[in-house]
Scaffold this active site. Structure first.
Site, mmCIF file in Angstrom:
data_model
loop_
_atom_site.group_PDB
_atom_site.id
_atom_site.type_symbol
_atom_site.label_atom_id
_atom_site.label_comp_id
_atom_site.label_asym_id
_atom_site.label_seq_id
_atom_site.Cartn_x
_atom_site.Cartn_y
_atom_site.Cartn_z
ATOM 1 N N SER A 1 0.864 -1.181 0.000
ATOM 2 C CA SER A 1 0.000 0.000 0.000
ATOM 3 C C SER A 1 0.901 1.231 0.000
ATOM 4 O O SER A 1 1.743 1.365 0.895
ATOM 5 C CB SER A 1 -0.859 0.029 1.269
ATOM 6 N N SER B 1 4.250 0.313 12.008
ATOM 7 C CA SER B 1 3.244 0.721 11.051
ATOM 8 C C SER B 1 3.752 2.011 10.451
ATOM 9 O O SER B 1 4.726 2.590 10.927
ATOM 10 C CB SER B 1 1.907 0.947 11.741
ATOM 11 N N LYS B 2 3.038 2.434 9.424
ATOM 12 C CA LYS B 2 3.509 3.645 8.778
ATOM 13 C C LYS B 2 3.201 4.870 9.619
ATOM 14 O O LYS B 2 3.734 5.933 9.417
ATOM 15 C CB LYS B 2 2.935 3.727 7.373
ATOM 16 N N ARG B 3 2.321 4.672 10.604
ATOM 17 C CA ARG B 3 2.031 5.795 11.502
ATOM 18 C C ARG B 3 2.995 5.786 12.687
ATOM 19 O O ARG B 3 3.497 6.793 13.097
ATOM 20 C CB ARG B 3 0.585 5.706 12.005
#
Ligand code: GLU
Length: 315
Positions: free
Chosen positions: A11, A245-247
């Site tokens: 993603s 995570s990307k966060r």
């Protein structure tokens, strides 16, 4: 025998972290070790979350790692009409219904224990609305469309890492969203349509998506396709034990590259995470390419800590 067809399905919502690289490495190796076909699919379905330039950076990182592909990249954003067609098919077959509940309503319903994964178990509030009433409300009210789960239990399948799943006595998933408030396809529907149309026979991905497999298998059945084999691999956690995570602050492939890591060093570090039983003799991409089997991966729902990944320790 038809060659195995697998996919890499990142993603583009930020740079690839070492956890993404780990699942990509295993997905790729499993296919390559059986001379199969790798399809590259960019999952840019959720347009507001897509970061400009991220897809290109992920493709570059994968190439740098030595993970190549035979078909694609195919962008989900070019395929919305395919997802709409599948939705219409489900609608005509009476397999979906509109749901007017807000997320808050679903969370508040007493019979709504959280399902594993990111979705709340839907208690079925809108399932029984008469069709006349539903048609009227659809014109005026904000709504999603849910798949009507008719299965009496979780669909039985054998995960290539976690073994038997579903079957008699296990709860089926709750009715899940296939079309969102804004009229776009949900992740489950898009991925199922893609895997079906791209002839994917093996899906290898992080085990946070293990609960998604049941929903996707039900969609395959409803759309008349044959589900792939699924293998869910452990997630890599940051040094603090939190999920990457990307966060969340996570170690990205970019950071390591910029800190001077070679791709073979990163591959070695990733393979070491498989543990002594799983990685013997597989410390190089070439060895993975010829000898890797997913049954060398042990399931670990508590994840695997990435201990050595901080760039500042790389010298
Ligand atoms: N695009 C998802 C991800 O990057 C993977 C979805 C899937 O493999 O089904 O985590």
């Amino acid at each position: 025998m038809r060659p195995v067809r697998g996919r890499l399905a990142p993603s583009p919502t930020g740079d690839m972290h070492v956890g993404n690289a780990f699942s990509a490495l295993l997905a790729w190796s499993s296919v390559r070790a059986r001379s199969g076909v790798v399809v590259m699919r960019m999952e840019d379905l959720d347009l507001p979350r897509v970061r400009p330039g991220s897809a290109e950076r992920i493709l570059e990182d994968l190439e740098w790692l030595g993970l190549d592909w035979d078909e694609g990249p195919i962008y989900q954003s070019d395929r919305f009409s395919r997802y709409d067609a599948a939705f219409m098919e489900l609608k005509q077959a009476g397999r979906v219904y509109p749901c007017f509940c807000s997320r808050k309503d679903v969370a508040a319903a007493a019979s709504a224990p959280q399902e594993p994964g990111d979705e709340l178990r839907y208690p079925g509030t809108c399932r029984g609305l008469g069709s006349d009433q539903a048609v009227e409300r659809v014109k005026r009210e904000r709504h999603v469309w849910r798949f009507r789960v008719e299965a009496p239990c979780g669909p039985p399948f054998r995960d290539l890492v976690y073994g038997n799943q579903g079957g008699p006595g296990t709860p089926p998933p709750g009715d899940f969203i296939v079309r969102r408030y804004n009229g776009t396809s949900s992740y489950h529907l898009a991925v199922t349509v893609d895997d079906m149309e791209m002839g994917i026979s093996e899906v290898v991905r992080g085990d946070d998506l293990l609960p998604s497999a049941a929903r996707q298998i039900l969609l395959f059945e409803a759309l008349g396709g044959e589900p792939p084999a699924y293998g869910h691999v452990p997630l890599i956690l940051g040094e603090d034990g939190a999920r990457m995570s990307k966060r969340h602050r996570s170690v990205t492939v970019r950071e390591l590259r910029e800190a001077g890591w070679s791709s073979s060093r990163l591959i070695d570090e990733l393979l070491e995470l498989l543990g002594p039983g799983g990685s013997s003799g597989l410390d190089r991409l070439d060895a993975m390419k010829s000898g890797f089997r997913l049954n060398q991966v042990k399931g670990r729902k508590d994840g695997i800590i990435w201990g050595s990944g901080a760039p500042d320790k790389s010298s």
